[in-house]
Design an enzyme around this catalytic site. Structure first.
Site, PDB file in Angstrom:
ATOM      1  N   GLY A  10     -74.589  -1.092  20.409  1.00 55.63           N
ATOM      2  CA  GLY A  10     -74.762  -0.116  21.481  1.00 55.63           C
ATOM      3  C   GLY A  10     -75.619   1.054  21.047  1.00 55.63           C
ATOM      4  N   ALA A  11     -76.686   0.762  20.292  1.00 57.33           N
ATOM      5  CA  ALA A  11     -77.490   1.819  19.681  1.00 57.33           C
ATOM      6  C   ALA A  11     -78.734   2.179  20.482  1.00 57.33           C
ATOM      7  CB  ALA A  11     -77.899   1.407  18.270  1.00 57.33           C
ATOM      8  N   VAL A  59     -72.487  -8.067  22.775  1.00 61.60           N
ATOM      9  CA  VAL A  59     -71.484  -8.159  21.709  1.00 61.60           C
ATOM     10  C   VAL A  59     -70.093  -8.529  22.209  1.00 61.60           C
ATOM     11  CG1 VAL A  59     -72.643  -6.730  19.991  1.00 61.60           C
ATOM     12  CG2 VAL A  59     -71.259  -5.639  21.757  1.00 61.60           C
ATOM     13  N   ASN A  85     -69.994   0.612  18.185  1.00 54.94           N
ATOM     14  CA  ASN A  85     -70.170   1.713  19.125  1.00 54.94           C
ATOM     15  C   ASN A  85     -70.280   1.272  20.580  1.00 54.94           C
ATOM     16  OD1 ASN A  85     -71.142   4.555  19.932  1.00 54.94           O
ATOM     17  ND2 ASN A  85     -72.875   3.263  20.519  1.00 54.94           N
ATOM     18  N   SER A 137     -61.723   6.867  20.947  1.00 53.08           N
ATOM     19  CA  SER A 137     -61.873   8.008  21.849  1.00 53.08           C
ATOM     20  C   SER A 137     -60.569   8.790  21.865  1.00 53.08           C
ATOM     21  CB  SER A 137     -62.198   7.516  23.268  1.00 53.08           C
ATOM     22  OG  SER A 137     -62.056   8.551  24.217  1.00 53.08           O
ATOM     23  N   TYR A 150     -60.032   1.969  29.950  1.00 53.93           N
ATOM     24  CA  TYR A 150     -60.758   2.566  28.823  1.00 53.93           C
ATOM     25  C   TYR A 150     -59.793   3.018  27.734  1.00 53.93           C
ATOM     26  CZ  TYR A 150     -64.179   5.580  26.453  1.00 53.93           C
ATOM     27  OH  TYR A 150     -65.013   6.172  25.530  1.00 53.93           O
ATOM     28  N   ALA A 152     -56.810   1.892  27.122  1.00 56.53           N
ATOM     29  CA  ALA A 152     -56.227   0.702  26.485  1.00 56.53           C
ATOM     30  C   ALA A 152     -57.190   0.112  25.463  1.00 56.53           C
ATOM     31  CB  ALA A 152     -55.875  -0.339  27.544  1.00 56.53           C
ATOM     32  N   LYS A 154     -59.637   1.599  23.849  1.00 55.35           N
ATOM     33  CA  LYS A 154     -59.865   2.495  22.720  1.00 55.35           C
ATOM     34  C   LYS A 154     -58.607   2.651  21.856  1.00 55.35           C
ATOM     35  CE  LYS A 154     -64.189   3.362  23.544  1.00 55.35           C
ATOM     36  NZ  LYS A 154     -65.253   2.919  22.605  1.00 55.35           N
ATOM     37  N   ILE A 183     -68.485  14.876  24.626  1.00 53.48           N
ATOM     38  CA  ILE A 183     -69.762  15.002  23.944  1.00 53.48           C
ATOM     39  C   ILE A 183     -70.865  15.151  24.995  1.00 53.48           C
ATOM     40  CG2 ILE A 183     -71.307  13.953  22.251  1.00 53.48           C
ATOM     41  CD1 ILE A 183     -68.417  14.616  21.247  1.00 53.48           C
TER      42      ILE A 183
END
Length: 242
Positions: A10-11, A59, A85, A137, A150, A152, A154, A183
């Site tokens: 995820g870059a 992925v 990521n 997270s 989300y 769950a 993380k 962020i």
């Protein structure tokens, strides 16, 4: 001098791109993964004098990960750092959440980590060295209304990190997670002024984090100074939850 290689999933943008650039600055060759090709990120990494190539792949698909990891190993000779990521959101209250939105977030955010930990972990075991860092997270550590899927996914990463640290520690491999808070990204930029004020009121430092601050912690966990740190989840939230 032989350079070590870092693979970041995820870059293509945001936090993942910042991590790729920081590790390139640290001297790692970079394998840039994203669902789509991201030649601009690889080009920015090469400006630091390292080798960087793109490996587009989904992925969440095990077979795609298998093919990608094999290609990266053949190209670079080793995979010394893995940064998990890749992630998405499909927010909504649990009682209204569509089953397909739950399943998709779990597959992309959690299954991808299993795929990559398993495949790259096997390489690192043979090398008897390696660093695995996964992006969790604060929602995975403390929960967040409207993000059952989300949170769950993380939270699972925290448990997977602890388990893999126990399975791989004897081979000289450290496994850690980071838990970012709010962020500054295009997602937070889209919030209303009222929403921004409410969020900032909860943060001890009264500002959003920057992607470079996330990348700095990943840099530490990727290097020799963190050689006795494993099984940990480091919260990077400016004091959101204290």
């Amino acid at each position: 001098m032989d350079r070590k290689t870092a693979l970041i999933t995820g870059a293509g943008q945001g936090i993942g791109e910042a991590i790729a650039l920081r590790l390139a600055k640290d001297g790692f060759n970079i394998a840039v993964n994203d669902l789509r090709d991201a030649p601009n990120v690889a080009e920015k990494c090469r400006a630091f004098g390292v080798t960087a190539e793109c490996f587009p792949a989904d992925v969440s698909d095990y077979a795609a990960c298998e093919t990608m990891v094999k290609s990266i190993k053949e190209k670079f000779g080793s995979i010394d750092v893995l940064v998990n990521n890749a992630g998405i959101t499909r927010d909504g209250l649990a009682v209204r959440m569509k089953e397909e939105d739950y399943d998709l977030v779990i597959r992309v955010n959690q299954k991808s980590v299993f795929n990559m930990m398993k495949l790259v972990g096997a390489i690192m075991m043979k090398q008897k060295s390696g660093r695995i860092i996964s992006v969790s997270s604060v929602a995975g550590v403390h929960g967040n209304a409207g993000q059952l899927n989300y949170s769950a996914s993380k939270a699972a990463i925290v448990g997977m990190t602890k388990t893999m640290s126990k399975e791989l520690g004897s081979r000289g491999i450290t496994v850690n997670a980071i838990a970012p808070g709010f962020i500054q990204t295009p997602m937070t930029d889209a919030l209303t002024d009222e929403q921004k004020a409410m969020i900032l009121n909860l943060i001890a430092m009264k500002r959003y984090g920057q992607v470079e601050e996330i990348a700095g912690v990943v840099s530490f966990l990727s290097g020799s100074d963190s050689s006795y740190v494993t099984g940990q989840t480091i919260e990077i939230s400016g004091g959101l939850t204290i």
